[in-house]
Design a protein around this motif. Structure first.
Motif, short mmCIF file in Angstrom:
data_model
loop_
_atom_site.label_atom_id
_atom_site.label_comp_id
_atom_site.label_asym_id
_atom_site.label_seq_id
_atom_site.Cartn_x
_atom_site.Cartn_y
_atom_site.Cartn_z
N GLU A 1 0.83 -1.21 0.00
CA GLU A 1 0.00 0.00 0.00
C GLU A 1 0.87 1.26 0.00
O GLU A 1 0.58 2.21 -0.72
N HIS A 2 1.94 1.27 0.78
CA HIS A 2 2.81 2.45 0.83
C HIS A 2 3.49 2.69 -0.51
O HIS A 2 3.65 3.84 -0.94
N TYR A 3 3.86 1.63 -1.17
CA TYR A 3 4.45 1.73 -2.51
C TYR A 3 3.42 2.35 -3.46
O TYR A 3 3.74 3.25 -4.24
N GLU A 4 2.19 1.87 -3.38
CA GLU A 4 1.13 2.39 -4.24
C GLU A 4 0.81 3.85 -3.91
O GLU A 4 0.59 4.67 -4.81
N ILE A 5 0.78 4.19 -2.63
CA ILE A 5 0.53 5.57 -2.22
C ILE A 5 1.60 6.50 -2.78
O ILE A 5 1.29 7.56 -3.32
N GLY B 1 0.64 9.24 -5.52
CA GLY B 1 0.90 10.61 -5.10
C GLY B 1 1.78 11.34 -6.10
O GLY B 1 1.49 12.49 -6.48
N THR B 2 2.82 10.69 -6.56
CA THR B 2 3.72 11.28 -7.54
C THR B 2 3.00 11.51 -8.87
O THR B 2 3.13 12.57 -9.49
N LEU B 3 2.23 10.52 -9.31
CA LEU B 3 1.52 10.66 -10.59
C LEU B 3 0.45 11.76 -10.53
O LEU B 3 0.25 12.50 -11.50
N THR B 4 -0.21 11.87 -9.39
CA THR B 4 -1.21 12.93 -9.23
C THR B 4 -0.56 14.30 -9.35
O THR B 4 -1.06 15.19 -10.06
N LEU C 1 2.29 15.03 -10.81
CA LEU C 1 2.78 15.21 -12.18
C LEU C 1 1.64 15.61 -13.12
O LEU C 1 1.79 16.54 -13.92
N ALA C 2 0.51 14.94 -13.00
CA ALA C 2 -0.64 15.29 -13.84
C ALA C 2 -1.09 16.72 -13.57
O ALA C 2 -1.45 17.46 -14.50
N THR C 3 -1.06 17.14 -12.32
CA THR C 3 -1.43 18.51 -11.97
C THR C 3 -0.48 19.51 -12.61
O THR C 3 -0.91 20.49 -13.22
N VAL C 4 0.81 19.25 -12.50
CA VAL C 4 1.81 20.14 -13.08
C VAL C 4 1.65 20.23 -14.60
O VAL C 4 1.83 21.30 -15.19
N LEU C 5 1.27 19.13 -15.22
CA LEU C 5 1.10 19.11 -16.67
C LEU C 5 -0.25 19.67 -17.11
O LEU C 5 -0.54 19.74 -18.31
N GLY C 6 -1.07 20.08 -16.15
CA GLY C 6 -2.36 20.65 -16.48
C GLY C 6 -3.41 19.63 -16.86
O GLY C 6 -4.44 19.97 -17.45
N LEU C 7 -3.19 18.38 -16.51
CA LEU C 7 -4.13 17.30 -16.83
C LEU C 7 -5.07 17.10 -15.64
O LEU C 7 -5.01 16.10 -14.92
N GLU C 8 -5.94 18.07 -15.43
CA GLU C 8 -6.77 18.10 -14.23
C GLU C 8 -7.70 16.90 -14.10
O GLU C 8 -7.88 16.38 -13.00
N ASP C 9 -8.31 16.44 -15.20
CA ASP C 9 -9.19 15.27 -15.13
C ASP C 9 -8.42 14.03 -14.67
O ASP C 9 -8.89 13.26 -13.83
N GLU D 1 -7.41 14.36 -11.06
CA GLU D 1 -8.55 14.09 -10.18
C GLU D 1 -8.77 12.59 -10.01
O GLU D 1 -8.96 12.09 -8.90
N ARG D 2 -8.74 11.85 -11.10
CA ARG D 2 -8.92 10.39 -11.02
C ARG D 2 -7.79 9.73 -10.24
O ARG D 2 -8.03 8.83 -9.43
N LEU D 3 -6.57 10.18 -10.50
CA LEU D 3 -5.44 9.63 -9.75
C LEU D 3 -5.56 9.98 -8.27
O LEU D 3 -5.25 9.15 -7.40
N GLY D 4 -6.04 11.18 -7.98
CA GLY D 4 -6.24 11.59 -6.59
C GLY D 4 -7.27 10.73 -5.89
O GLY D 4 -7.13 10.41 -4.70
N GLU D 5 -8.30 10.33 -6.62
CA GLU D 5 -9.32 9.44 -6.05
C GLU D 5 -8.71 8.07 -5.73
O GLU D 5 -8.98 7.49 -4.67
#
Length: 97
Positions: free
Chosen positions: A34-38, A42-45, A47-55, A58-62
């Motif tokens: 679970e910690h590995y997955e978190i 977390g990193t992918l969320t 990165l997507a935010t920085v790249l402006g990929l809000e949708d 959001e899904r990665l954040g969920e």
């Protein structure tokens, strides 16, 4: 991730079937995953935010929230199992005298 899976299998092989020690070991192995997955989500969320990929962010954040919830659930289970495992180990130690 493969090494974490192998570690979990080793715990199963090296502990007594049905024991609280095995249960505690399995929970520990599951929480490592679970910690590995978190960390990954977390990193992918971020990165997507920085790249402006809000949708996508959001899904990665969920998914990140789900992984954190799973970790919290495992912690709750571990709290009781660890006491049982400690009591069993103490009982075993006392019976060997």
């Amino acid at each position: 991730m493969e090494k974490l899976t192998i570690e979990g299998q080793t715990i199963i092989e090296e502990t007594e079937d049905g024991s609280s020690t095995r249960d505690a070991g399995i929970i520990m192995a599951a929480q490592k995953i679970e910690h590995y997955e978190i960390a990954t989500y977390g990193t992918l969320t971020q990165l997507a935010t920085v790249l402006g990929l809000e949708d996508i962010a959001e899904r990665l954040g969920e998914t990140l929230a789900e992984e954190k919830e799973a970790d919290d659930n495992l912690t709750g289970i571990a709290e009781s199992i660890n006491y049982e495992a400690a009591a069993a180990a103490e009982e075993e130690e006392n019976s060997s005298y």
